[in-house]
Every structure is written in structure tokens, then in C-alpha cells.
Write an enzyme that holds these catalytic residues in place. Structure first.
Site, short mmCIF file in Angstrom:
data_model
loop_
_atom_site.label_atom_id
_atom_site.label_comp_id
_atom_site.label_asym_id
_atom_site.label_seq_id
_atom_site.Cartn_x
_atom_site.Cartn_y
_atom_site.Cartn_z
N SER A 90 18.41 93.98 -18.56
CA SER A 90 18.05 92.79 -17.78
C SER A 90 19.09 92.41 -16.73
CB SER A 90 17.74 91.61 -18.70
OG SER A 90 18.82 91.36 -19.57
N HIS A 148 22.74 87.98 -16.65
CA HIS A 148 21.66 87.73 -15.69
C HIS A 148 22.22 87.17 -14.39
CE1 HIS A 148 18.11 87.34 -18.77
NE2 HIS A 148 18.75 88.49 -18.87
#
Length: 195
Positions: A90, A148
Site C-alpha cells: 500500500s 501511506h
């Protein structure tokens, strides 16, 4: 395999292996759903980013993004004293998403299960950054919010400045590498000259 997977395919700044997991954890996932969700997002944005950067530059950016987002995660874990292992693509995928949203802010996006609601890519990027900033500040443990954010910021930086600073200036480095490699193969190892 569980010990090897945990040591090398999860990232944790308190682990005995620090460097290789920064890249390898990008290729491991907790569950089939985790992998499917990440691969769906990557597939959704990969065509746009590959058309912008080309295959080679995309691969270089993606692998660098995995390492950079993991490094940002390490820094956040050290600062907060929370040493939970992380894994998944991610952080690198956030780089891809942020790069596309930065280059095409007016593109229309939708959520897979709610296709009737559309929004601009620029708005989506702002919402994602706000969500991950809140998650990091409030100590949420749902995602690796630091990874992230690191990935998103790297993606925004790369398409704005990195392409010009890094990719377009790689030629002298590649030329020096080829010259060094040619000199080393000439010294070492073939047969000697015959008279």
C-alpha cells in the site's frame, strides 16, 4: 517458512533484518483480501502511470516507493515507540495513486462498490492525505498511516520534480557504469594475448 517470512517480508525497525524487508515487505500481504484490494488499486492506476512514465521508470519509481514508504514507517515507529510489523504494497501503491492524481487532478474517480458517486482525483488525494494524517496523529492502527503518507508524498514529489531531477539525468551514471563494467571485464578474466 513462517520465521523467514516474518523476518524478511515484514518491516519492523526493531527487527534484526532492517534493509531487505524495506523492499521485500512490499511484496507480502496478510491475506488474500489484502492482496486483492492492493492489486485492484494498482491495476486501476497502472495504465495511467505507465503511459506517463514508461515501463522502466514506473518499475524504478515503484520499487523506490516501497523502500521510501517503509523508511517513513520506520521513522514514525521509532518516534512513537510502536514496533508492530508492517507488510503490504500500500505504501508503494499510494505513490502510484498520488502520482496519477497529481498529474491528472481533474480526472473522475469512483469507489468500486459505490460507482454512482464520482469525485475528482485531486479531491480524492486530499481526502486520503487528510485521513492518513489523522490516523498517524491519533495513533490509529487500522493501516500503516505513516507508510501511506510517505508513499503519497513521494508520488507527488516524483511526478513534480523527481522525473526531471533523477530520470532525465541518469545518462551520465549509466555511461559511467558501462565504462566501469567494460574496464573490469577487460582486466579480469578472459585469456591472455598470444604472440
Amino acid at each position: 517458512m513462517r520465521r523467514v517470512m516474518f523476518t524478511y517480508f515484514t518491516s519492523d525497525p526493531s527487527s534484526r533484518a532492517l534493509c531487505s524487508p524495506m523492499l521485500l515487505s512490499t511484496f507480502s500481504h496478510f491475506s488474500l483480501f489484502h492482496m486483492a484490494a492492493n492489486m485492484y488499486v494498482l491495476w486501476s492506476f497502472s495504465t495511467s502511470i505507465v503511459s506517463l512514465l514508461g515501463c522502466e521508470q514506473f518499475i524504478a519509481m515503484y520499487l523506490s516507493a516501497g523502500v521510501i514508504s517503509t523508511f517513513v514507517s520506520y521513522v514514525a515507529k521509532m518516534a512513537t515507540g510502536r514496533f508492530e510489523p508492517s507488510l503490504g504494497a500500500s505504501g508503494a501503491i499510494m505513490t502510484v495513486l498520488a502520482a496519477v492524481c497529481t498529474k491528472m487532478p481533474e480526472a473522475k474517480l469512483a469507489i468500486i462498490f459505490l460507482p454512482m458517486f464520482t469525485f475528482t482525483a485531486g479531491s480524492a488525494l486530499k481526502a486520503i492525505i487528510a485521513f492518513d494524517t489523522a490516523g498517524l496523529a491519533l495513533g490509529w492502527r487500522l493501516f500503516d498511516h505513516a507508510a501511506h503518507l510517505g508513499g503519497a508524498l513521494f508520488g507527488m514529489w516524483y511526478v513534480t520534480y523527481g522525473h526531471e531531477l533523477i530520470w532525465k539525468n541518469r545518462e551520465p551514471l549509466v555511461k559511467a557504469w558501462h565504462e566501469m563494467r567494460t574496464k573490469n571485464t577487460g582486466k579480469g578474466g578472459g585469456g591472455g594475448k598470444s604472440n
